[in-house]
Design an enzyme around this catalytic site. Structure first.
Site, PDB file in Angstrom:
ATOM      1  CD  GLU A   1      -4.453  -8.135   1.384  1.00  0.00           C
ATOM      2  OE1 GLU A   1      -5.352  -7.451   1.891  1.00  0.00           O
ATOM      3  OE2 GLU A   1      -3.245  -7.880   1.524  1.00  0.00           O
TER       4      GLU A   1
ATOM      5  CG  ASP B   1     -12.402  -9.356   1.429  1.00  0.00           C
ATOM      6  OD1 ASP B   1     -12.342  -8.355   0.691  1.00  0.00           O
ATOM      7  OD2 ASP B   1     -11.930  -9.376   2.581  1.00  0.00           O
TER       8      ASP B   1
ATOM      9  CD  GLU C   1      -2.843  -1.472   2.253  1.00  0.00           C
ATOM     10  OE1 GLU C   1      -2.925  -0.597   3.131  1.00  0.00           O
ATOM     11  OE2 GLU C   1      -3.506  -2.536   2.285  1.00  0.00           O
TER      12      GLU C   1
ATOM     13  CG  HIS D   1      -9.681  -6.023   0.355  1.00  0.00           C
ATOM     14  ND1 HIS D   1      -9.970  -7.162   1.079  1.00  0.00           N
ATOM     15  CD2 HIS D   1      -8.352  -5.799   0.534  1.00  0.00           C
ATOM     16  CE1 HIS D   1      -8.879  -7.583   1.694  1.00  0.00           C
ATOM     17  NE2 HIS D   1      -7.884  -6.780   1.373  1.00  0.00           N
TER      18      HIS D   1
ATOM     19  CG  ASN E   1      -0.402  -6.953  -1.715  1.00  0.00           C
ATOM     20  OD1 ASN E   1      -0.987  -7.537  -2.634  1.00  0.00           O
ATOM     21  ND2 ASN E   1      -0.846  -6.978  -0.457  1.00  0.00           N
TER      22      ASN E   1
HETATM   23  O1  9MR Z   1      -6.967  -9.001   8.152  1.00  0.00           O
HETATM   24  C1  9MR Z   1      -6.209  -8.019   8.805  1.00  0.00           C
HETATM   25  C2  9MR Z   1      -6.912  -7.619  10.106  1.00  0.00           C
HETATM   26  O2  9MR Z   1      -6.965  -8.695  10.996  1.00  0.00           O
HETATM   27  C3  9MR Z   1      -6.194  -6.429  10.737  1.00  0.00           C
HETATM   28  O3  9MR Z   1      -6.916  -6.000  11.862  1.00  0.00           O
HETATM   29  C4  9MR Z   1      -6.077  -5.330   9.703  1.00  0.00           C
HETATM   30  C5  9MR Z   1      -5.362  -4.110  10.268  1.00  0.00           C
HETATM   31  O4  9MR Z   1      -5.364  -3.070   9.355  1.00  0.00           O
HETATM   32  O5  9MR Z   1      -5.373  -5.810   8.581  1.00  0.00           O
HETATM   33  C6  9MR Z   1      -6.061  -6.788   7.907  1.00  0.00           C
HETATM   34  O6  9MR Z   1      -5.456  -7.162   6.711  1.00  0.00           O
HETATM   35  C7  9MR Z   1      -5.202  -6.106   5.770  1.00  0.00           C
HETATM   36  C8  9MR Z   1      -3.963  -6.512   4.999  1.00  0.00           C
HETATM   37  O7  9MR Z   1      -2.901  -6.737   5.872  1.00  0.00           O
HETATM   38  C9  9MR Z   1      -3.603  -5.460   3.973  1.00  0.00           C
HETATM   39  N1  9MR Z   1      -4.709  -5.151   3.112  1.00  0.00           N
HETATM   40  C10 9MR Z   1      -5.974  -4.834   3.771  1.00  0.00           C
HETATM   41  C11 9MR Z   1      -6.340  -5.956   4.761  1.00  0.00           C
HETATM   42  C12 9MR Z   1      -7.691  -5.663   5.392  1.00  0.00           C
HETATM   43  O8  9MR Z   1      -7.626  -4.522   6.176  1.00  0.00           O
END
Ligand code: 9MR
Length: 358
Positions: free
Chosen positions: A277, A279, A171, A248, A212
Site C-alpha cells: 500500500e 504512499d 493489522e 504508508h 499485512n
Molecule cells: O483506502 C481505504 C479508504 O478508502 C477507506 O476509507 C479506509 C478505511 O479505513 O481504508 C483505506 O485503506 C486502508 C487499507 O484497507 C488498510 N491499510 C490502511 C489503508 C488506509 O487507511
C-alpha cells in the site's frame, strides 16, 4: 595502466537515475520538449518494467475511479496488478449475515482480467470496515468461529483461481507488538489467525496467503511480532506465504533505512514479501523540494524490493492524488502518490521508473 574505476554503489546509481528523471520533469515543468521530434517507441509502463525484474508494479483502485475514463486508461495501461481499496472488505462483501454481494469486487477482478493484471485480495479479516450486524452482535466463540469460517471461505471460493494473494489478516498487532484487541482476538484468542489461514487455504489452495500491516517497514516491536508469529506459524505447518508491508510513509517521520534488511529477515523465514500500500505523504503545500525528497523515497523503496529476491512486487495505494485516502484522514497532508490530481506524473513516478530501468 588503466585508470581505477570509481566504485558505483547502488545508491549513487539511484541518485544518477533520479537526477536524470528529475531533470526531465523540470523540463516538462518549464514547458520544454523532452520527447524526440519523431515518434519513438511508446515508453514502457511501470508494470512492464517491473516484469523484467520478475516483480509486479500495481495500484489500488476504488469505486470513484471506475467512473473516470482518463483514470481507467492509465490504470489499465501502466500497472500490472490491482488491489481493491475497499471492495473486498467485509462490510462490502457480506453486508448482512449470510448475504454476500460481490458486485464491487467483481468489477475490479473483471477489469484486471481484461487488462492482464494480477489481483491482490484485500482483506478477509480486519478490525475496521466491518458490517454492523457483526460488530453490534454478541457472539460466543463457537458462533464467531462459524461466522468467520463461512465469510472467509465464501469470499475466497467466489474468486477462486483469480486472486494471486489474499491479505488474510490485516493489522493484527499494535505498535508495541501486542495483539490488537479486535473482536476476533477478544473472542477467539490469537489462534484466530492460524484458523483464518487454514480456512482460506482450503478454499483456494493456489492463492498465496499474507499477513499485512502498516508501520512495519523497518525493524521494531511491531515487525518483530510478525517475525515471531510467522516463524511459529511455519513451524506449526500453517499455510502462510507472505508478509505484506503496507508502506504508508510521511516525509516528516523519516525514511525507514532498514527496510531492505527487514524484508530480508522475513524472506529468510521462507515467506515472500510485498509492498502492498505504498504512499508517501507530506505536509501541504507540496514544494519542489518535498516532491524531490518524495521521489528519492519512492526510488529507495522500489530499489529495496528489487534487492530482496523474495520481494515480489510493489503496489501504490491508488496511483493519483485525485483518489488518495490521505486528505480525508490527515487534513493538512497529501500529495502522496506518483501522479498528481490531474493525472500528471510527478517526480516520484519518474524516479520509480528510473530504478526499474525505464
Ligand atoms: O483506502 C481505504 C479508504 O478508502 C477507506 O476509507 C479506509 C478505511 O479505513 O481504508 C483505506 O485503506 C486502508 C487499507 O484497507 C488498510 N491499510 C490502511 C489503508 C488506509 O487507511
Amino acid at each position: 595502466m588503466s585508470t581505477p574505476r570509481k566504485r558505483t554503489t547502488s545508491r549513487t546509481r539511484t541518485a544518477t537515475r533520479i537526477l536524470t528523471a528529475l531533470s526531465a520533469t523540470a523540463c516538462l515543468a518549464a514547458g520544454l520538449a523532452v520527447a524526440p521530434a519523431t515518434a519513438g517507441p511508446r515508453p514502457a509502463p511501470l508494470g512492464d518494467l517491473a516484469k523484467k525484474h520478475h516483480r509486479y508494479f500495481g495500484s489500488a483502485v476504488d469505486g470513484p475511479g471506475f467512473a473516470d475514463p482518463a483514470y481507467l486508461k492509465l490504470l489499465g495501461s501502466e500497472f500490472g496488478q490491482l488491489t481493491p481499496a475497499n471492495a473486498m472488505k467485509w462490510y462490502a462483501t457480506e453486508p448482512e449475515r449470510g448475504v454476500f454481494d460481490f458486485t464491487a469486487a467483481d468489477q475490479v477482478v473483471s477489469f484486471a482480467r481484461a487488462h492482464h493484471q494480477k489481483v491482490r485480495g484485500h482483506t478477509l479479516l480486519w478490525h475496521n470496515q466491518l458490517p454492523a450486524w457483526l460488530t453490534e452482535g454478541t457472539w460466543t466463540a463457537g458462533e464467531l468461529r462459524a461466522v468467520l469460517k463461512n465469510h472467509i471461505q465464501t469470499v475466497v471460493r467466489h474468486h477462486k483461481g483469480r486472486i494471486m494473494h489474499w491479505d488474510v489478516v490485516n493489522e493484527a498487532f499494535e505498535e508495541d507488538g501486542t495483539y490488537r484487541e479486535s473482536l476476533f482476538y477478544k473472542t477467539l484468542g490469537p489462534g484466530y489467525i492460524a484458523d483464518a489461514l487454514r480456512w482460506a487455504h482450503e478454499a483456494d489452495p493456489h492463492a498465496k496467503l499474507y499477513l499485512n500491516d502498516y508501520n512495519v517497514d523497518g525493524i521494531g516491536p511491531k515487525s518483530d511480532a510478525y517475525h515471531r508469529l510467522i516463524k511459529q506459524l511455519k513451524a506449526d505447518g500453517v499455510p502462510v506465504d507472505g508478509f505484506g508491508i503496507q508502506g504508508h510513509l510521511a516525509l516528516q517521520y523519516g525514511f525507514p533505512a532498514d527496510v531492505r534488511q527487514n524484508m530480508q529477515r522475513f524472506a529468510d523465514l521462507g515467506v515472500e514479501v510485498a509492498v502492498t500500500e505504498l504512499d508517501i505523504r507530506m505536509r501541504l503545500p507540496a514544494t519542489p523540494e518535498k516532491l524531490a525528497t518524495q521521489a528519492t523515497w519512492y526510488a529507495d523503496y522500489v530499489e529495496a524490493c528489487l534487492a530482496v529476491e523474495k520481494c515480489v512486487g510493489v503496489t501504490v495505494w491508488d496511483y493519483t492524488d485525485k483518489y488518495s485516502w490521505i486528505p480525508g484522514v490527515f487534513p493538512d497532508e497529501g500529495a502522496a502518490l506518483p501522479y498528481d490530481e490531474h493525472l500528471r506524473p510527478k517526480p516520484a513516478y519518474h524516479a520509480a521508473k528510473a530504478v526499474l530501468g525505464g
